[in-house]
Design a protein around this motif. Structure first.
Motif, PDB file in Angstrom:
ATOM      1  N   ALA A  96      67.460   2.055 -94.890  1.00 14.48           N
ATOM      2  CA  ALA A  96      65.999   2.225 -94.971  1.00 14.48           C
ATOM      3  C   ALA A  96      65.488   3.140 -93.858  1.00 14.48           C
ATOM      4  O   ALA A  96      64.787   4.126 -94.139  1.00 14.48           O
ATOM      5  CB  ALA A  96      65.316   0.867 -94.903  1.00 14.48           C
ATOM      6  N   TYR A  97      65.846   2.856 -92.593  1.00 16.78           N
ATOM      7  CA  TYR A  97      65.316   3.675 -91.488  1.00 16.78           C
ATOM      8  C   TYR A  97      65.928   5.079 -91.510  1.00 16.78           C
ATOM      9  O   TYR A  97      65.218   6.092 -91.451  1.00 16.78           O
ATOM     10  CB  TYR A  97      65.570   2.975 -90.149  1.00 16.78           C
ATOM     11  N   SER A  98      67.260   5.143 -91.663  1.00 15.59           N
ATOM     12  CA  SER A  98      67.897   6.480 -91.629  1.00 15.59           C
ATOM     13  C   SER A  98      67.564   7.255 -92.904  1.00 15.59           C
ATOM     14  O   SER A  98      67.316   8.461 -92.866  1.00 15.59           O
ATOM     15  CB  SER A  98      69.412   6.320 -91.462  1.00 15.59           C
TER      16      SER A  98
ATOM     17  N   ASP B  68      57.541  11.045 -88.293  1.00 16.90           N
ATOM     18  CA  ASP B  68      58.828  11.393 -88.911  1.00 16.90           C
ATOM     19  C   ASP B  68      59.334  12.736 -88.406  1.00 16.90           C
ATOM     20  O   ASP B  68      58.720  13.356 -87.539  1.00 16.90           O
ATOM     21  CB  ASP B  68      58.713  11.343 -90.441  1.00 16.90           C
ATOM     22  N   GLU B  69      60.442  13.204 -88.951  1.00 14.30           N
ATOM     23  CA  GLU B  69      61.102  14.408 -88.442  1.00 14.30           C
ATOM     24  C   GLU B  69      60.293  15.676 -88.723  1.00 14.30           C
ATOM     25  O   GLU B  69      60.533  16.710 -88.118  1.00 14.30           O
ATOM     26  CB  GLU B  69      62.514  14.501 -89.032  1.00 14.30           C
TER      27      GLU B  69
ATOM     28  N   LYS C 270      71.509  13.085 -80.316  1.00 21.45           N
ATOM     29  CA  LYS C 270      72.023  13.867 -81.469  1.00 21.45           C
ATOM     30  C   LYS C 270      70.979  13.919 -82.587  1.00 21.45           C
ATOM     31  O   LYS C 270      70.719  14.967 -83.174  1.00 21.45           O
ATOM     32  CB  LYS C 270      73.288  13.181 -82.011  1.00 21.45           C
ATOM     33  N   LEU C 271      70.359  12.782 -82.872  1.00 29.08           N
ATOM     34  CA  LEU C 271      69.416  12.706 -83.996  1.00 29.08           C
ATOM     35  C   LEU C 271      68.180  13.559 -83.727  1.00 29.08           C
ATOM     36  O   LEU C 271      67.677  14.249 -84.625  1.00 29.08           O
ATOM     37  CB  LEU C 271      69.028  11.242 -84.250  1.00 29.08           C
TER      38      LEU C 271
ATOM     39  N   GLY D 166      68.589  16.062 -86.463  1.00 24.90           N
ATOM     40  CA  GLY D 166      67.975  15.386 -87.617  1.00 24.90           C
ATOM     41  C   GLY D 166      68.964  14.430 -88.275  1.00 24.90           C
ATOM     42  O   GLY D 166      70.187  14.611 -88.187  1.00 24.90           O
ATOM     43  N   THR D 167      68.442  13.429 -88.950  1.00 25.44           N
ATOM     44  CA  THR D 167      69.290  12.359 -89.494  1.00 25.44           C
ATOM     45  C   THR D 167      70.239  12.847 -90.575  1.00 25.44           C
ATOM     46  O   THR D 167      71.433  12.548 -90.547  1.00 25.44           O
ATOM     47  CB  THR D 167      68.411  11.211 -90.043  1.00 25.44           C
TER      48      THR D 167
END
Ligand code: NAI
Ligand code: CS2
Length: 495
Positions: free
Chosen positions: A306-308, A417-418, A478-479, A483-484
């Motif tokens: 859900a989160y990733s 968010d990203e 890293k994220l 980005g995921t």
């Protein structure tokens, strides 16, 4: 223009393939009051009970109650309590009309009316799906949170409770005073040892009212444990429109569910219970291992995806699973982290269970939003991830995926968010978590340390673990750089 609403008088006009209640609803009397009559109750416990009522057990009718909003009452009551359970899978759709619910009370509109209903002698079971946050407990310790605003309110206003605890203890007080027997209180929420937890917070709450009442409650109620499992996303208007075309009438109260369903129940009922086992449920003496497997494998993966998945830009679980690297990640997590933390019974085929979970997550017919599963993380993460994490840390086991999951949760509760868009973070502790994030954002190590020291979720032990601190901080770095989605493809495509 919507067509006529579903109701008793048009049942016979529904398409023949729609399963209808095969009994006289006028013959059914109430035996169960359900608190928190959301989508899950209607697609799970009410479905099992419907089966038993149709078999003649007609003293187990359900009266629902919402402790929050009139929404479900306004959907169900104009339909005589009828609603559709729509089973959806990649293989097709099946519709059953459920008649087990006869009425719905709205507690904030008339708390006294609900107290009186709960005090009626024929009510032998009070069941609950009030979400993980509805128990007014401290998720890290499992004890009652005496500072919880609803607890403080209800102790000062026993005639107008807001919490389930306030209603249940208030009704038991009336029953004791009137010389009536108690009832069984049945938690059907995704909480570890949910029966014991409920029994504990009920008595801890009652002790603040009257020690003698607390003792009476301990002797005159049972709180069996349950493991509940069926994926039931929130119903959308698109679902209702699609169903209207199929039924030829409008059903505002419909619920969507996967075909799979499981209910494991500790057989400890004070004044009887429906033969739910004849409808597919399982009665056992000890629910513990079933809960652990389900909460750590299914719910643990769900929250990680859900989160990733949300941060990677996917709206539903099925969309996340359609990305090969995420699909591999889900099974990798189950195999290398979640399962290793559990003593799986020798006769339980865990590989088949894992494969079935992947298939269930791949169900494209169910629009299960990553945002919905991401709700209430502060209440869900302790039982979904931290038990596994503590085991892995103690045994030097892998924590790669759990630290990845925690890093994504930390980014998610920043509420951005990203792409820089706002995230509507739904969590009772959302404000605190955002403040915690914003205070240390840009410094992965300080951010990780601040979160691991957040005791309402992590307790006191994890803050000191350097291995965990390093692993989460590394993922945060890293994220935020890549980005995921890129990180998942780079790290998990080959697992
Ligand atoms: P929902 O949003 O349809 O219904 C939630 C119900 O809980 C509503 O009646 C709401 O008024 C009530 N509620 C919310 N906060 C409360 C509080 N603080 N105190 C008292 N009542 C409160 O959600 P749904 O799908 O019915 O899920 C409810 C719970 O059922 C979950 O949190 C979980 O524990 C359990 N569950 C859900 C599954 C699913 O796939 N939806 C599957 C397995 C378990
Ligand atoms: C989900 C659960 O919303 C969530 O937190 O993980 O509701 C999940 O769908 C059920 O536990 C499946 O039984």
């Amino acid at each position: 223009m919507s067509q006529e609403r579903l109701n008793n008088s048009i049942l016979e006009n529904l398409p023949p393939e729609v399963i209808k209640p095969a009994y006289d609803r006028n013959e059914v009397t109430p035996g169960i009051v359900h608190l928190g009559i959301g989508a899950f109750h209607r697609a799970h416990q009410a479905w099992y009970t419907e089966n038993r009522i149709a078999a003649g057990e007609n003293s187990w009718g359900i009266i629902g109650a919402s402790l929050r909003s009139p929404g479900v009452r306004d959907q169900l009551v104009p339909q005589n309590g009828l609603y559709s359970l729509v089973e959806k899978s990649n293989a097709g759709t099946k519709v059953q009309i459920i008649g087990a619910v006869s009425d719905v009370y709205v507690a904030p509109e008339s708390p006294q009316q609900l107290l009186e209903l709960l005090a009626r002698e024929e009510i032998r079971i009070v069941s609950l799906t009030i979400t993980e946050k509805g128990y007014c407990h401290d998720p890290a310790s499992g004890n009652l949170n005496p500072q919880h605003p609803d607890v403080v309110h209800d102790l000062e206003n026993p005639g107008q409770p807001k919490s389930a605890l306030g209603f249940i203890v208030g009704a038991l007080k009336l029953r004791k005073a009137r010389g009536l027997p108690g009832f069984t209180v049945l938690s059907c929420d995704n909480l570890p040892s949910n029966g014991k937890l409920l029994g504990r917070v009920l008595v801890q709450y009652a002790q603040q009212v009257d020690a003698e009442l607390a003792a009476w409650i301990a002797d005159n109620t049972t709180t069996p444990a349950t493991m509940v499992d069926r994926i039931v996303p929130a119903t959308t208007d698109a679902d209702r429109d699609e169903l209207e075309a199929l039924l030829g009438c409008r059903d505002e109260a419909a619920v969507m569910a996967e075909p799979f369903s499981q209910w494991v129940v500790e057989d400890n009922f004070l004044r009887g219970r429906p033969d739910w086992d004849k409808a597919g449920a399982t009665f056992v003496d000890d629910v513990e291992v079933y809960e652990l497997i389900k909460l750590r494998l299914l719910n643990g993966s769900h929250s990680m995806l859900a989160y990733s998945g949300y941060l990677a830009g996917f709206e539903t679980v099925a969309e996340v699973m359609a990305e090969p690297a995420f699909n591999k990640l889900a099974l990798h997590f189950m195999k290398t982290e979640a399962t290793t933390s559990i003593e799986v019974p020798t006769d339980f085929d865990v590989a088949a269970y894992q494969a079935q979970l992947i298939e269930r997550f791949e169900n494209r017919a169910l629009r299960h939003r990553t945002w919905q599963i991401a709700m209430d993380g502060s209440q869900k993460i302790p039982q979904r991830w931290l038990g596994t994490l503590r085991h892995q840390l103690e045994t030097q086991g892998p924590i790669d995926v759990l630290s990845f999951a925690l890093a994504n949760w930390i980014r998610y509760v920043s509420a951005v968010d990203e792409s820089g868009n706002a995230i509507e973070v739904s969590d009772p502790l959302a404000a605190q978590l955002k403040e915690l994030h914003d205070h240390q954002s840009g410094n992965p190590h300080a951010l990780t340390a601040a979160f691991l020291a957040f005791t309402p979720v992590f307790g006191d032990d994890l803050r000191h673990n350097e291995r965990l601190q390093e692993a989460v901080a590394e993922w945060l770095e890293k994220l935020s750089e890549n980005g995921t989605l890129a990180c998942v493809r780079e790290r998990f495509s080959a697992v």
